[in-house]
Motif scaffolding. Structure first.
Motif, PDB file in Angstrom:
ATOM      1  N   SER A  55       0.852  -1.185   0.000  1.00 29.43           N
ATOM      2  CA  SER A  55       0.000   0.000   0.000  1.00 29.43           C
ATOM      3  C   SER A  55       0.890   1.238   0.000  1.00 29.43           C
ATOM      4  CB  SER A  55      -0.909  -0.010   1.232  1.00 29.43           C
ATOM      5  OG  SER A  55      -1.657   1.182   1.279  1.00 29.43           O
ATOM      6  N   SER A  56       1.129   1.733  -1.186  1.00 28.21           N
ATOM      7  CA  SER A  56       1.988   2.904  -1.348  1.00 28.21           C
ATOM      8  C   SER A  56       1.114   4.131  -1.593  1.00 28.21           C
ATOM      9  CB  SER A  56       2.950   2.682  -2.518  1.00 28.21           C
ATOM     10  OG  SER A  56       3.762   3.820  -2.698  1.00 28.21           O
ATOM     11  N   HIS A  57       0.989   4.926  -0.581  1.00 26.35           N
ATOM     12  CA  HIS A  57       0.244   6.186  -0.645  1.00 26.35           C
ATOM     13  C   HIS A  57      -1.204   5.985  -1.085  1.00 26.35           C
ATOM     14  CE1 HIS A  57       3.542   8.854   0.470  1.00 26.35           C
ATOM     15  NE2 HIS A  57       4.259   7.850   0.030  1.00 26.35           N
ATOM     16  N   CYS A  73      -5.517  -6.055   6.466  1.00 26.62           N
ATOM     17  CA  CYS A  73      -5.047  -7.038   7.454  1.00 26.62           C
ATOM     18  C   CYS A  73      -5.791  -8.362   7.311  1.00 26.62           C
ATOM     19  CB  CYS A  73      -5.227  -6.496   8.869  1.00 26.62           C
ATOM     20  SG  CYS A  73      -4.131  -5.117   9.266  1.00 26.62           S
ATOM     21  N   GLU A  74      -7.099  -8.291   7.142  1.00 27.21           N
ATOM     22  CA  GLU A  74      -7.924  -9.498   7.034  1.00 27.21           C
ATOM     23  C   GLU A  74      -7.727 -10.208   5.694  1.00 27.21           C
ATOM     24  OE1 GLU A  74      -9.627 -10.904   9.477  1.00 27.21           O
ATOM     25  OE2 GLU A  74      -9.027  -9.282  10.822  1.00 27.21           O
ATOM     26  N   ALA A  75      -7.314  -9.485   4.670  1.00 24.08           N
ATOM     27  CA  ALA A  75      -7.097 -10.095   3.360  1.00 24.08           C
ATOM     28  C   ALA A  75      -5.852 -10.984   3.341  1.00 24.08           C
ATOM     29  CB  ALA A  75      -6.982  -9.016   2.286  1.00 24.08           C
ATOM     30  N   LEU A  76      -4.928 -10.735   4.255  1.00 27.40           N
ATOM     31  CA  LEU A  76      -3.679 -11.493   4.282  1.00 27.40           C
ATOM     32  C   LEU A  76      -3.832 -12.840   4.984  1.00 27.40           C
ATOM     33  CD1 LEU A  76      -1.251  -8.568   5.041  1.00 27.40           C
ATOM     34  CD2 LEU A  76      -1.172 -10.051   3.031  1.00 27.40           C
ATOM     35  N   ARG A  77      -3.162 -13.826   4.434  1.00 31.56           N
ATOM     36  CA  ARG A  77      -3.059 -15.129   5.093  1.00 31.56           C
ATOM     37  C   ARG A  77      -2.049 -15.015   6.232  1.00 31.56           C
ATOM     38  NH1 ARG A  77      -2.212 -18.427  -0.514  1.00 31.56           N
ATOM     39  NH2 ARG A  77      -4.363 -18.298  -1.218  1.00 31.56           N
ATOM     40  N   VAL A  78      -2.045 -15.993   7.132  1.00 31.41           N
ATOM     41  CA  VAL A  78      -1.021 -16.044   8.176  1.00 31.41           C
ATOM     42  C   VAL A  78       0.347 -16.116   7.494  1.00 31.41           C
ATOM     43  CG1 VAL A  78      -0.053 -17.445  10.045  1.00 31.41           C
ATOM     44  CG2 VAL A  78      -2.523 -17.076   9.910  1.00 31.41           C
ATOM     45  N   GLY A  79       1.280 -15.307   7.947  1.00 35.60           N
ATOM     46  CA  GLY A  79       2.594 -15.231   7.327  1.00 35.60           C
ATOM     47  C   GLY A  79       2.662 -14.210   6.210  1.00 35.60           C
ATOM     48  N   GLY A  80       1.501 -13.656   5.829  1.00 33.88           N
ATOM     49  CA  GLY A  80       1.462 -12.641   4.782  1.00 33.88           C
ATOM     50  C   GLY A  80       2.102 -11.346   5.264  1.00 33.88           C
ATOM     51  N   GLU A  81       2.610 -10.592   4.326  1.00 30.08           N
ATOM     52  CA  GLU A  81       3.333  -9.361   4.655  1.00 30.08           C
ATOM     53  C   GLU A  81       2.612  -8.140   4.122  1.00 30.08           C
ATOM     54  OE1 GLU A  81       7.588  -9.494   4.172  1.00 30.08           O
ATOM     55  OE2 GLU A  81       7.552 -11.680   4.087  1.00 30.08           O
ATOM     56  N   ILE A  82       2.691  -7.069   4.915  1.00 31.24           N
ATOM     57  CA  ILE A  82       2.108  -5.796   4.512  1.00 31.24           C
ATOM     58  C   ILE A  82       3.198  -4.728   4.544  1.00 31.24           C
ATOM     59  CG2 ILE A  82       1.319  -5.212   6.854  1.00 31.24           C
ATOM     60  CD1 ILE A  82      -1.174  -3.902   5.484  1.00 31.24           C
ATOM     61  N   PHE A  83       3.227  -3.926   3.495  1.00 26.41           N
ATOM     62  CA  PHE A  83       4.126  -2.781   3.420  1.00 26.41           C
ATOM     63  C   PHE A  83       3.246  -1.556   3.216  1.00 26.41           C
ATOM     64  CE2 PHE A  83       6.240   0.449   0.928  1.00 26.41           C
ATOM     65  CZ  PHE A  83       7.408   0.651   1.662  1.00 26.41           C
ATOM     66  N   LEU A  84       3.379  -0.598   4.120  1.00 25.04           N
ATOM     67  CA  LEU A  84       2.593   0.635   4.053  1.00 25.04           C
ATOM     68  C   LEU A  84       3.522   1.835   3.954  1.00 25.04           C
ATOM     69  CD1 LEU A  84       0.298  -0.232   7.068  1.00 25.04           C
ATOM     70  CD2 LEU A  84      -0.465  -0.151   4.703  1.00 25.04           C
ATOM     71  N   SER A  85       3.222   2.739   3.058  1.00 19.44           N
ATOM     72  CA  SER A  85       3.885   4.043   3.051  1.00 19.44           C
ATOM     73  C   SER A  85       2.791   5.087   2.885  1.00 19.44           C
ATOM     74  CB  SER A  85       4.932   4.144   1.938  1.00 19.44           C
ATOM     75  OG  SER A  85       4.351   4.024   0.670  1.00 19.44           O
ATOM     76  N   PHE A  86       2.943   6.172   3.638  1.00 15.70           N
ATOM     77  CA  PHE A  86       1.963   7.254   3.620  1.00 15.70           C
ATOM     78  C   PHE A  86       2.627   8.513   4.141  1.00 15.70           C
ATOM     79  CE2 PHE A  86       1.479   4.515   7.324  1.00 15.70           C
ATOM     80  CZ  PHE A  86       1.581   5.388   8.400  1.00 15.70           C
ATOM     81  N   PRO A  87       2.065   9.698   3.849  1.00 13.09           N
ATOM     82  CA  PRO A  87       2.692  10.937   4.300  1.00 13.09           C
ATOM     83  C   PRO A  87       2.782  10.999   5.832  1.00 13.09           C
ATOM     84  CG  PRO A  87       1.055  11.411   2.630  1.00 13.09           C
ATOM     85  CD  PRO A  87       0.883   9.964   3.012  1.00 13.09           C
ATOM     86  N   SER A  88       3.900  11.477   6.308  1.00  8.72           N
ATOM     87  CA  SER A  88       4.082  11.614   7.754  1.00  8.72           C
ATOM     88  C   SER A  88       3.190  12.731   8.288  1.00  8.72           C
ATOM     89  CB  SER A  88       5.543  11.913   8.086  1.00  8.72           C
ATOM     90  OG  SER A  88       5.888  13.221   7.685  1.00  8.72           O
ATOM     91  N   GLU A  89       2.873  12.627   9.553  1.00  5.94           N
ATOM     92  CA  GLU A  89       2.056  13.663  10.193  1.00  5.94           C
ATOM     93  C   GLU A  89       2.769  15.013  10.173  1.00  5.94           C
ATOM     94  OE1 GLU A  89      -0.290  11.707  13.717  1.00  5.94           O
ATOM     95  OE2 GLU A  89       1.569  10.579  13.346  1.00  5.94           O
ATOM     96  N   ALA A  90       4.102  14.997  10.173  1.00  4.11           N
ATOM     97  CA  ALA A  90       4.881  16.244  10.151  1.00  4.11           C
ATOM     98  C   ALA A  90       4.741  16.993   8.828  1.00  4.11           C
ATOM     99  CB  ALA A  90       6.358  15.948  10.422  1.00  4.11           C
ATOM    100  N   SER A  91       4.302  16.294   7.771  1.00  3.77           N
ATOM    101  CA  SER A  91       4.252  16.907   6.440  1.00  3.77           C
ATOM    102  C   SER A  91       3.287  18.088   6.345  1.00  3.77           C
ATOM    103  CB  SER A  91       3.917  15.861   5.373  1.00  3.77           C
ATOM    104  OG  SER A  91       2.599  15.375   5.529  1.00  3.77           O
ATOM    105  N   ILE A  92       2.395  18.235   7.317  1.00  2.00           N
ATOM    106  CA  ILE A  92       1.478  19.386   7.281  1.00  2.00           C
ATOM    107  C   ILE A  92       2.231  20.695   7.508  1.00  2.00           C
ATOM    108  CG2 ILE A  92      -0.546  18.056   7.971  1.00  2.00           C
ATOM    109  CD1 ILE A  92      -0.229  19.283  10.799  1.00  2.00           C
ATOM    110  N   ASN A  93       3.463  20.611   8.020  1.00  2.00           N
ATOM    111  CA  ASN A  93       4.268  21.811   8.294  1.00  2.00           C
ATOM    112  C   ASN A  93       5.383  22.035   7.277  1.00  2.00           C
ATOM    113  OD1 ASN A  93       2.861  22.443  10.745  1.00  2.00           O
ATOM    114  ND2 ASN A  93       3.902  20.694  11.656  1.00  2.00           N
TER     115      ASN A  93
END
Length: 179
Positions: A55-57, A73-93
Motif C-alpha cells: 500500500s503505497s500512498h 489485514c484481514e485479506a492477508l493469510r497467516v505469514g502474509g506481509e504488509i508494506f505501508l507508506s503514507f505521508p508523515s504527520e509532520a508533512s502538514i508543516n
C-alpha cells in the motif's frame, strides 16, 4: 511486481488512474479503480487470500482509513506481509512544492495525514509483528542527495531526488501476520 514475481496474481487497486501506463495496467492480473469511499470493499472480498499487500500512498486518499487498513489485514493469510507508506504527520508543516511536499498540496488527500501510532496499533491488534517502522523515513544517502538538490527544489518549486527523504515526508511500516 510481475517482473520480479511473474507467477504471482497481482491486483492493482486505486482511487484513480494516476499516470498508469497501458503497460503497467496490462501487467496487473486485475486492475480495479474505485471511489475513495469504496476502497475497502474489494479488499474485504479477498479475506485470507493474499500473500502480500503493498500500500503505497493509498491510506491518505481513503474516506475510512480504519476500515481500509482492517480489510488489508484481514485479506492477508497467516505469514502474509504488509508494506505501508503514507505521508508523515509532520508533512502538514513542510513547505509547499509540486510533488507534493506539504500534505495539503495534494487536493485528493483526505482530512489530515494518517496517524502513525493509530496504524501501528491497528496492526498490533490484528496480530501483526512489526518488522520495520519509521515515522519519518530518512535514509542517509537520499537525505544527502536531497540536501545537495534542495536549492534547485526551492528554485523550481518542485521535488527532486531526495526531497522527501530530506524532510522525512513518508512514514513506512513493514509487518507480518502472525498465527
Amino acid at each position: 511486481v510481475k517482473n520480479i514475481l511473474p507467477n504471482w496474481h497481482y491486483i492493482g487497486l486505486d482511487v484513480g488512474d494516476y499516470n498508469q501506463s497501458s503497460d503497467s495496467k496490462s501487467t496487473a492480473d486485475e486492475y480495479i479503480i474505485v471511489p475513495p469511499e469504496e476502497f475497502a470493499a474489494p479488499i474485504w472480498e479477498r479475506r485470507n487470500r493474499l500473500e502480500a499487500v503493498l500500500s503505497s500512498h493509498n491510506l491518505e486518499h481513503c474516506k475510512d482509513r480504519v476500515d481500509v487498513l482492517s480489510a488489508m489485514c484481514e485479506a492477508l493469510r497467516v505469514g502474509g506481509e504488509i508494506f505501508l507508506s503514507f505521508p508523515s504527520e509532520a508533512s502538514i508543516n513542510f513547505p509547499n512544492r509540486l510533488g507534493p511536499l506539504n500534505y495539503y498540496d495534494d487536493k485528493t488527500h483526505q482530512e489530515k495525514p494518517p496517524s502513525f501510532e493509530e496504524v501501528l496499533n491497528i496492526l498490533k491488534e490484528k496480530k501483526f509483528e512489526i518488522r520495520y517502522a519509521s515515522r519519518q523515513y530518512r535514509p542517509k544517502l537520499l537525505m544527502m542527495i536531497g540536501f545537495l538538490l534542495e536549492p534547485l527544489s526551492v528554485l523550481f518549486n518542485r521535488n527532486f531526488l531526495g526531497t522527501w527523504e530530506l524532510f522525512g515526508f513518508e512514514s513506512i511500516i513493514h509487518a507480518v501476520k502472525s498465527p
